[in-house]
Enzyme design. Structure first.
Site, PDB file in Angstrom:
ATOM      1  N   ARG A   1      13.016  -6.387   8.557  1.00 20.99           N
ATOM      2  CA  ARG A   1      13.250  -7.364   7.373  1.00 20.99           C
ATOM      3  C   ARG A   1      14.823  -7.595   7.199  1.00 20.99           C
ATOM      4  O   ARG A   1      15.298  -8.823   6.780  1.00 20.99           O
ATOM      5  CB  ARG A   1      12.878  -6.479   6.075  1.00 20.99           C
ATOM      6  CG  ARG A   1      11.395  -6.520   5.823  1.00 20.99           C
ATOM      7  CD  ARG A   1      11.102  -5.551   4.813  1.00 20.99           C
ATOM      8  NE  ARG A   1       9.793  -5.946   4.422  1.00 20.99           N
ATOM      9  CZ  ARG A   1       9.095  -5.207   3.404  1.00 20.99           C
ATOM     10  NH1 ARG A   1       9.796  -4.613   2.530  1.00 20.99           N
ATOM     11  NH2 ARG A   1       7.836  -5.290   3.400  1.00 20.99           N
TER      12      ARG A   1
ATOM     13  N   GLY B   1       0.820  -1.101   0.004  1.00 18.33           N
ATOM     14  CA  GLY B   1       0.023  -0.016  -0.052  1.00 18.33           C
ATOM     15  C   GLY B   1       0.879   1.435  -0.079  1.00 18.33           C
ATOM     16  O   GLY B   1       2.033   1.230  -0.456  1.00 18.33           O
TER      17      GLY B   1
END
Lengths: 217, 417, 536
Positions: free
Chosen positions: C358, C129
Site C-alpha cells: 500500500r 476481514g
C-alpha cells in the site's frame, strides 16, 4: 458548475454553504457546531439520518445527511439518537435448548406476534430490507430465513423507532441471526485448530529464520 | 338562558336508552315516516338545513350524500356510522350512543333512503361498553320492527344493520381507516383518491357519517329544514353538542344552539373558570386545531365564525385552560397523543411527531434553548402533509398555533432566555 | 498539489487509452517512498520536546496535540459528581466492547463511555476481514512471521506472538457471541472460508461478505448493551485522565454533552480504546476513518506519562474516493485491485504495479498528482481506478463487490461505465501507546487496546490484523483491568499530572493556549469552553 452559495434551513437555523456540500458539511461550513449524530460519514452507520423537504415539494423524505447534497430552500431536521421505546434484553448464552429456540425467541420479543403489517419499517429502512417479512418469518419460526433478511442491517434503529407495536424489528433480526452461530455453527477447521492448541501441539519459535530481522534491519 | 340547553338531541324525552318503544312513544319514528313518504326529497331538506359533519371536518352533509347517491349502479353500498371517538376532550358520541341510540339508527335509516346505502354499520369504540351494549339492544329491536322492513322494501335491496367494534384506536376514526377496519384489517388510513364515496368498503361506495350528524338528520327530517335553521344563533343553523372540559367548574356535554358564544359556554353553562383563575386559552375542536385565547371569547361557536379566527369547530370539543395551566406541557401531551396514535405507515409522521414531542419535552422540563425553539418552528414548516392522513398535520397545527399565540411562554422556559 | 490534467482532457485520454504494456521501475522503491510518501517527508515530522518520548520523531500535527495543554483546570472539577466503578473503558468500538464483556465475565463492574454512540467506530467499517490461523496449511507461527515481515520487523514479538495464538480462540468466542462468518458450505460444520491477504504465506482472512466489521460490531454492541454489569454512556467524551497521589491512573474526567457538565469517574483501572487519528487529517489528507477518530487516547495517555511508539508511521490506503468532494476519503476496497483493476493517470497511462504494498502504490499516486499527471475534476485531484475495463475483461465481476457498487452509486456513476477518481486516504495509525501483553502501559492503572496502541504492526499493518488485534488485546486488557478490582479505592482524584505537564510546557517554551485532546474534528466547530458556557 454554479458556484453561488446555497441557503438551507436546518432545524430553524439558516445555513449558507457552497454547492456540492452534503448537509453535514454545509452545517460545518456555515460555522455551526454539529458533533452528535455524525458517525462513519460513509453511509453505513446510520447516525446522521435526517428528515428533509425540498423547496416546493410536498414530499418529506428520510435521508442520510452525510450523503445528501444541499439544494436551495431545502428544510432539514436531524433525527437524533432516540431512546429506545421498548427493550428486549437477553443473554445469548441463555439460549441453550434448540428445541425451545423458536418459543424462546418469541418470548423474548413478544410484541412481534402483534405486527399490524403497516409496512412502516420497510419504508423507513435505508437499506431496503424487507423488515416486516423478516419479523413475520421469525414469529413463524423460520429463524434462518428471517436472519438472512436482516443480513445487511446497519442497526440504525429506524424501524424500531417507527414501529407502532414496539416490536424492535432490527433487534429481533439480530437475535435470530445470533442464535444460529451461537448454538449450531462449529466449523471443522476452527475446531481442529482449537484441539491442536488445547493439546499443546503448536509450539512457537520466536527465533525462526523467517522471523529474523537481521537481513532487513 | 339555560332554557336553550339540550333542546333536541339531548332532550330528556329522547334520553330513553335503547328502548325503541319509548323512543317511538316520545315522537321518534316520525322523521323516518316522512322519509319513507318522500325519499327523494330528503337530500334537499338536508341541504336546506345547512347540516354539516359533526365528526370534525364540517363538510356539508348533503354533498357527501350526493356523491354516494350518484353511484347508481352499485348493488351494495355501505354507511359507517362513526362512533369511534377517541380524541382527548371529545366525549359526546359515547353519550349519544348510550342514551339515545334510536335517534342515531333512525337517522341512519333515513340516510339509507336518501342515498341508497343498504349496509348500515354502527362503528363504535369498544372501550365504551355502555354505548356498545345500548346500540346492540337497539339494533335488535329495530331489526324486528316493521319500520325496518319498510325501509328495506323502499330500497328494494337487502338491508342490514349491525354493530361493529372498532379497534378503539384514535386513528380508526379517520374515514379511510374506518373502512380498513370494517374490512377486517388494522385501521390504516388509505391514500385518497380513490374516495370512499366511489371506492370504500370492499371497493363499494361508502358513506361515513358521525353519529351526531345522523342524530340531527332524524330531527331535521321530522321537523323540517326551516325549524332546524332557526334553532341556531344568527346565521348559524341547528344545535351542536359541545364537549366542555379543562379548567372549568362544570365540565360536561352541552347541546346548545349552534353559534352560542364561547363566553356563554364557559361562563354561563360551564360555571366559569375553576378556582377563580383567569381564562387563558381554549383548544378548540380538540387538540389538533388552532388555539383560541381570551381575545376570542366572544366568538360564536359555529363553523364559519370559528374558521374566521383561523381555527376549526372540529368535534365541538372545548378544552379550556386557565392561567394556572402551562401551554407547553399541554401541547406536549397532545403531541405525545398523536405520536402514540400514529399508525406507523408513514415514517415522517411517526418520527416527526416523536421528534416534536422530544423537543417540546426538553423545553417543558427546563432543558431547552433558543435552538430548540427554532427547531420547533422548522418542524412546523417541514412536516405538514407528510402523511397519507392528516394526523401529523393535527400535531403541527396545535404546535404552530401555540408558538404563534404563546411564544413568550415558551421563551420563559428556555435556559438562554 | 499542483493542478492536474483537466477532467475533460483526461476523460478523452482515458477513452482513447494507451494499451502499451508499461514497464515499471521497481528499483527505486525506497527513493519513491522517500520522495513522495507522507511519512518520509521531513517537513511532515518534528521532534517531541517534552513527555515520555522526548527527543523522538513524531508527525507534526500529532506532536502539536501531544504537546497540548489540558482542556480543563482544577477549578472546573469543583462541583462535579463522582461515580465509582471497577473498570472505566473509554471508547465504544470493537476493542472497548471486547474489554467490557471480558471484564464483566471476570466480575468487574464496568462503565463504558463514548463521545458518540456505542458502535460509532472504525470497526464497523472494516470490509476485509479478520486474520486467524485456522487453515490446515497454516500455523500461528506463519501468521507471526507474516505480521513481522509486513511491519518491516519493527513490531514487538511478545505482542504479536500472543495475538496470533489468541486468533482461533477469538473466532470461537465471536461465534459463541453470535457472529457469523462465511463458511465453505451451508453445513454448520463446514470449514470457515479463508482468503489470502497480500503479503501473507497462507489464506487466513476470515470474513463475512464484504462487511465483516459491521457483522462483528452489531453483535458486540448488542452483547454489551444487554450485559448486566456494563453501564454504557454515550455523548460523553473524556477530557482528561485523573491521577492519584502516586501519579497512577485513577479514573477520568468525563464531559456530559447533554447536561453540559463535567463528572468524575473513579476507577480501579482505565482502559483506553479510543481508536485512531484519521480525522486529524494528517498532512491534509482525506480519511477513511469515522468522525470520532481524533487521537484523543494518545493525547490523554501521553500527558499522564505513558510511553508511545512509531509516532511517524501511518497507513495511507491508496484508493480513497477523490470526487465528489463530500465523499472524499471513502474507501474503495483493495479487492478491486486484487481482481485486476488498474490505476491510470490523466494521460491514460498506467504508472505502478497496482499490487505493490500500500505505501508504494500510495506514493506512486501522489507522485503522478504532484508532477501534474493527475486528473483535476472540479478542484479534486486524483487518478483513475479503472473499473470499467476490469468489467470488460471479466464480465460480471463487479457484481461481487457490493460495497464498491454502493459507493459508486453514491458517487453518482456506474462502475462498469466510469472509473473512480481516487487519491490516497489516511487509513490507520501504525504506532501508539506502548503496551505489555496484558494491555498495561507504563502508567499503573492505565490499559490500552486497539488502534490506540503501538507495537503490534510495526511500521505497516497487514490486512485483517486490526480486527484480530482489537479482540485479542481487548480481552487481555479486560482481564487484567478486572484483576485490579479488589485494590483499595483511590483516595485522591486529581489532575496533578496536568500541573506537572504545564510546568514542562512552560519550560520548553511551548504554547499554553493550545488545548487538547481535540474530541471532535476542527471543522465541526466544537469548543468545550463555549459548550459548557452554553454559547454553542
Amino acid at each position: 458548475m454554479d458556484h453561488e452559495p446555497i441557503t438551507i434551513d436546518v432545524e430553524g437555523r439558516s445555513v449558507t454553504a457552497s454547492p456540492g456540500r452534503s448537509i453535514i458539511e454545509a452545517v460545518w461550513e456555515a460555522g455551526h457546531v454539529h458533533v452528535q449524530g455524525v458517525g462513519c460519514l460513509g453511509g453505513v452507520c446510520g447516525s446522521c439520518r435526517a428528515i428533509i423537504r425540498r423547496a416546493d415539494s410536498t414530499e418529506v423524505k428520510m435521508v442520510l445527511a452525510c450523503e445528501t447534497l444541499i439544494e436551495a430552500g431545502m428544510q432539514v431536521t436531524f433525527v437524533p439518537f432516540l431512546e429506545r421505546l421498548s427493550d428486549h434484553p437477553y443473554q445469548i448464552d441463555s439460549f441453550k435448548d434448540t428445541w425451545q429456540l423458536v418459543s424462546q425467541v418469541n418470548q423474548t420479543f413478544p410484541e412481534a406476534a402483534h405486527c399490524r403489517h403497516c409496512g412502516g419499517c420497510d419504508s423507513a429502512c435505508p437499506k431496503g430490507i424487507k423488515v416486516e417479512r423478516g419479523v413475520n418469518l421469525a414469529v413463524e419460526g423460520q429463524l434462518g430465513a428471517a436472519g438472512d433478511i436482516f443480513e445487511t442491517c446497519i442497526m440504525c434503529n429506524l424501524c424500531s423507532h417507527i414501529c407502532p407495536e414496539f416490536i424492535d424489528p432490527n433487534h429481533l433480526g439480530l437475535l435470530v441471526r445470533r442464535v444460529v452461530p451461537s448454538l449450531v455453527v462449529r466449523p471443522f477447521n476452527l475446531m481442529q485448530r482449537l484441539n491442536q492448541l488445547e493439546r499443546g501441539e503448536l509450539y512457537f519459535d520466536y527465533e525462526a529464520p523467517e522471523a529474523s530481522t537481521e537481513e532487513r534491519d | 338562558m339555560t332554557n336553550q340547553l339540550n333542546q333536541v338531541l339531548l332532550h330528556e324525552n329522547n334520553q330513553v336508552g335503547s328502548n325503541l318503544e319509548a323512543w317511538l312513544a316520545n315522537g321518534g319514528g316520525e322523521g323516518l315516516q316522512n322519509a319513507l313518504a318522500a325519499p327523494e326529497a330528503i337530500i334537499k331538506t338536508i341541504e336546506d338545513s345547512n347540516l354539516r359533519g359533526m365528526g370534525g371536518a364540517g363538510f356539508p352533509t348533503y354533498r357527501k350524500w350526493q356523491f354516494v347517491l350518484a353511484e347508481k349502479d352499485a348493488e351494495v353500498k355501505y354507511l359507517i356510522c362513526n362512533g369511534n371517538e377517541d380524541e382527548p376532550g371529545t366525549f359526546k358520541d359515547r353519550l349519544l350512543l348510550e342514551k339515545t341510540p334510536n335517534q342515531i339508527i333512525e337517522g341512519a335509516l333515513i340516510t339509507a333512503l336518501a342515498t341508497g346505502v343498504n349496509h348500515l354499520i354502527l362503528y363504535i369504540n369498544p372501550h365504551e361498553e355502555k354505548a356498545v351494549e345500548a346500540a346492540r339492544q337497539a339494533v335488535a329491536q329495530w331489526e324486528a320492527h316493521p319500520l325496518f322492513a319498510s325501509v328495506a322494501d323502499s330500497l328494494g335491496r337487502p338491508l342490514t344493520l349491525r354493530v361493529f367494534l372498532s379497534s378503539g384506536l384514535y386513528i380508526g376514526g379517520e374515514e379511510t381507516a374506518a373502512i380498513s377496519s370494517v374490512e377486517g384489517g388494522f385501521p390504516f388510513p388509505k391514500k385518497k383518491p380513490p374516495y370512499p364515496a366511489q371506492h370504500g368498503v370492499h371497493g363499494q361506495p361508502t358513506l361515513i357519517n358521525n353519529v351526531e350528524t345522523l342524530a340531527h338528520v332524524t330531527h331535521i327530517v321530522k321537523h323540517g329544514a326551516e325549524w332546524y335553521r332557526n334553532l341556531g344563533v344568527g346565521q348559524a343553523s341547528g344545535t351542536k353538542i359541545y364537549s366542555l372540559s379543562g379548567d372549568v367548574l362544570h365540565p360536561g356535554v352541552y347541546e346548545l344552539p349552534m353559534g352560542t358564544s364561547l363566553r356563554d359556554l364557559v361562563f354561563e353553562y360551564g360555571g366559569g373558570m375553576l378556582a377563580g383563575k383567569e381564562f387563558k386559552a381554549v383548544f378548540t375542536g380538540g387538540p389538533s386545531n388552532t388555539i383560541l385565547t381570551s381575545e376570542d371569547l366572544d366568538v360564536a361557536l359555529d363553523w364559519d365564525s370559528v374558521q374566521e379566527r383561523r381555527s376549526r369547530l372540529g368535534t365541538g370539543a372545548m378544552i379550556v385552560i386557565s392561567e394556572g395551566t402551562g401551554i407547553v406541557k399541554r401541547v406536549t401531551e397532545y403531541v405525545d397523543f398523536f405520536a402514540d396514535s400514529s399508525c406507523g405507515q408513514c415514517p415522517p409522521c411517526k418520527i416527526g411527531t416523536r421528534q416534536i414531542s422530544k423537543v417540546l419535552r426538553k423545553i417543558d422540563t427546563g432543558r431547552g434553548r433558543r435552538a430548540e425553539l427554532d427547531h420547533l418552528v422548522n418542524l412546523g414548516k417541514l412536516l405538514p402533509g407528510s402523511g397519507r392522513c392528516a394526523l401529523v398535520d393535527g400535531a403541527v397545527t396545535v404546535l404552530n398555533s401555540s408558538l404563534d399565540k404563546f411564544k413568550s411562554e415558551y421563551e420563559a422556559h428556555l435556559i438562554d432566555r | 498539489m499542483t493542478n492536474g490534467v483537466p477532467y475533460e482532457t483526461a476523460w478523452q485520454n482515458y477513452q482513447t487509452g494507451s494499451s502499451d504494456p508499461v514497464q515499471f521501475d521497481d528499483s527505486s522503491k525506497e527513493s519513491l517512498l522517500k520522495q513522495f510518501h507522507p511519512d518520509y517527508q521531513t517537513n511532515t515530522t518534528t521532534t517531541l520536546q517534552i513527555g515520555a518520548n522526548q527527543g523522538d520523531v513524531c508527525q507534526r500535527q500529532l506532536a502539536q496535540v501531544l504537546q497540548s495543554n489540558s482542556l480543563i483546570d482544577e477549578v472546573d472539577l469543583a462541583g462535579a459528581s463522582i461515580v465509582d466503578t471497577d473498570v472505566l473503558i473509554i471508547g465504544g468500538g470493537g476493542a472497548g466492547c471486547a474489554a467490557a464483556l471480558v471484564a464483566t465475565e471476570n466480575d468487574a463492574r464496568v462503565i463504558l463511555t463514548t463521545k458518540l454512540r456505542l458502535g460509532d467506530c472504525n470497526t464497523v467499517m472494516a470490509e476485509g476481514g479478520l486474520q486467524a490461523s485456522v487453515g490446515v496449511d497454516d500455523t500461528p507461527q506463519q501468521h507471526f512471521e507474516d505480521t513481522l515481515r509486513a511491519g518491516y520487523f519493527k513490531a514487538d514479538r511478545k505482542l504479536v506472538s500472543q495475538m496470533v495464538m489468541d486468533g482461533p480462540d477469538v473466532v470461537r468466542w465471536l461465534i459463541q457471541l453470535g457472529m457469523q462468518f462465511d463458511q465453505e458450505s451451508e453445513d454448520p460444520f463446514a470449514s470457515l472460508s479463508l482468503k489470502r491477504a497480500g503479503g501473507t504465506s497462507a489464506p487466513r482472512i476470515l470474513s463475512f461478505r464484504d462487511y465483516t466489521g459491521l457483522e462483528m460490531m452489531r453483535v458486540l454492541r448488542e452483547a454489551v448493551t444487554y450485559r448486566p454489569g456494563i453501564e454504557v454512556w454515550r455523548s460523553k467524551p473524556v477530557v482528561e485522565l485523573l491521577s492519584n497521589e502516586f501519579g497512577h491512573c485513577a479514573g477520568a474526567a468525563v464531559y456530559d454533552m447533554r447536561h453540559r457538565k463535567l463528572m468524575l469517574v473513579r476507577a480501579h483501572a482505565v482502559i483506553l480504546a479510543t481508536g485512531g487519528i484519521g480525522r486529524m487529517h494528517l498532512n491534509a489528507f482525506p480519511t477513511s476513518n469515522h468522525f470520532g477518530a481524533t487521537g484523543d487516547g494518545l493525547v490523554l495517555a501521553y500527558r499522564l506519562g505513558a510511553k508511545l511508539r512509531e509516532l511517524d508511521s501511518f497507513q495511507y490506503h491508496p484508493t480513497g474516493v477523490s470526487y465528489p468532494r463530500h465523499l472524499a476519503g471513502s474507501l474503495v476496497s483493495e479487492a478491486a485491485r486484487s481482481a485486476g483493476a488498474t490505476l491510470l493517470n490523466g494521460l491514460g497511462e498506467r504508472f505502478v504495479d497496482e499490487l505493490q504494498p500500500r505505501d508504494v502504490v500510495a506514493a506512486s499516486i501522489i507522485r503522478e498528482c504532484e508532477e501534474g499527471r493527475g486528473i483535476d475534476w472540479d478542484g479534486q485531484v486524483g487518478v483513475w481506478l479503472d473499473t470499467p475495463r476490469l468489467e470488460q475483461q471479466r464480465p460480471g465481476i463487479l457484481q461481487r463487490f457490493g460495497s464498491l457498487r454502493h459507493l459508486a452509486h453514491k458517487c453518482g456513476h456506474d462502475p462498469a461505465e466510469k472509473p473512480f477518481l481516487v487519491y490516497p486516504t489516511l487509513h490507520y495509525q501504525n504506532g501508539g501507546v506502548v503496551i505489555q501483553r496484558n494491555g498495561s502501559t507504563s502508567v499503573p492503572g492505565l490499559f490500552c487496546a486497539g488502534e490506540v496502541t503501538g507495537g503490534i504492526h510495526g511500521r505497516n499493518r497487514l490486512m485483517g490484523n486490526a480486527l484480530l488485534e482489537i479482540m485479542s488485546f481487548g480481552w487481555r486488557a479486560g482481564v487484567a483491568a478486572a484483576g485490579l478490582r479488589h485494590n483499595a479505592p483511590h483516595r485522591r482524584l486529581t489532575i496533578e499530572h496536568v500541573h506537572k505537564w504545564q510546568r514542562e510546557l512552560t519550560l520548553a517554551g511551548l504554547p499554553l493556549d493550545n488545548h487538547g485532546p481535540q474530541l471532535y474534528p476542527d471543522y465541526a466547530n466544537f469548543n468545550l469552553r463555549a459548550h459548557i458556557a452554553g454559547e454553542i
